[in-house]
Design a protein around this motif. Structure first.
Motif: not given
Length: 184
Positions: A19-26, A69-74
């Motif tokens: 989640a952290i890496w997706l947050h920063w990449l996005i 990111r959404i799939l991960w968050r689910l």
């Protein structure tokens, strides 16, 4: 034995590394894309066109990363807000996160439909051409051009609010909120 005074000294729960890496990449991709859209207008035509090619490919990348990111968050619940977070900030936080996700989908999707309707294929960093998702239509292209720009301005405002809120929580409120998203 821990006291209430000690409770504030323990580290708040963190997001998962994915989640952290997706947050920063996005997040960084969005900032770069806003810059490409806003800061290249006055460049010579060919330089602007090249910047927009990167902008479009990066937009598709943002859409894919957001879906991940959404799939991960689910499947991975985010950590709770710090205990001292005022009650009014909790729903505001949820609303802003929802708006971010909505814009992270609508903004690149509107650009993709716009380019499809304008019959201008998107070259994905020279690797392949992104398939069109709308039939050519000048009226649709014109409408989506306007909507895409409005969504982009809205995203810029949300990014600024997000950064200012994080800085306020970190340095004014001293909640160490940034540690929850620190990739290191």
């Amino acid at each position: 034995m821990a006291t209430l005074a000690d409770a504030g000294s323990t580290a708040d729960p963190r997001y998962t590394k994915v989640a952290i890496w997706l947050h920063w990449l996005i997040g960084l991709s969005v900032i770069v894309n806003i810059g490409l859209a806003m800061l290249t207008e006055g460049l010579p035509r060919e330089a602007h066109r090249e910047a927009m090619n990167v902008h479009k490919a990066l937009g598709i990348t943002i859409l894919v990363l957001t879906a991940l990111r959404i799939l991960w968050r689910l499947g991975h619940k985010p950590p709770p807000l710090p205990a001292g977070t005022p009650a009014w900030q909790r729903p505001v936080s949820k609303i802003l996160h929802f708006l971010f996700y909505l814009l992270l989908i609508l903004l690149p999707l509107s650009g993709w439909v716009w380019m499809s309707a304008a019959d201008r294929p998107i070259d994905f960093f020279g690797l392949f051409t992104v398939p069109s998702i709308a039939a050519p239509s000048k009226a649709l292209a014109d409408t989506l051009h306007e909507r895409h720009e409005l969504l982009g301005i809205t995203m810029l405002v949300l990014v600024v609010i997000h950064i200012l809120a994080v800085l306020k929580h970190q340095y004014v409120d001293r909640t160490r909120l940034m540690g929850r998203m620190n990739p290191f």
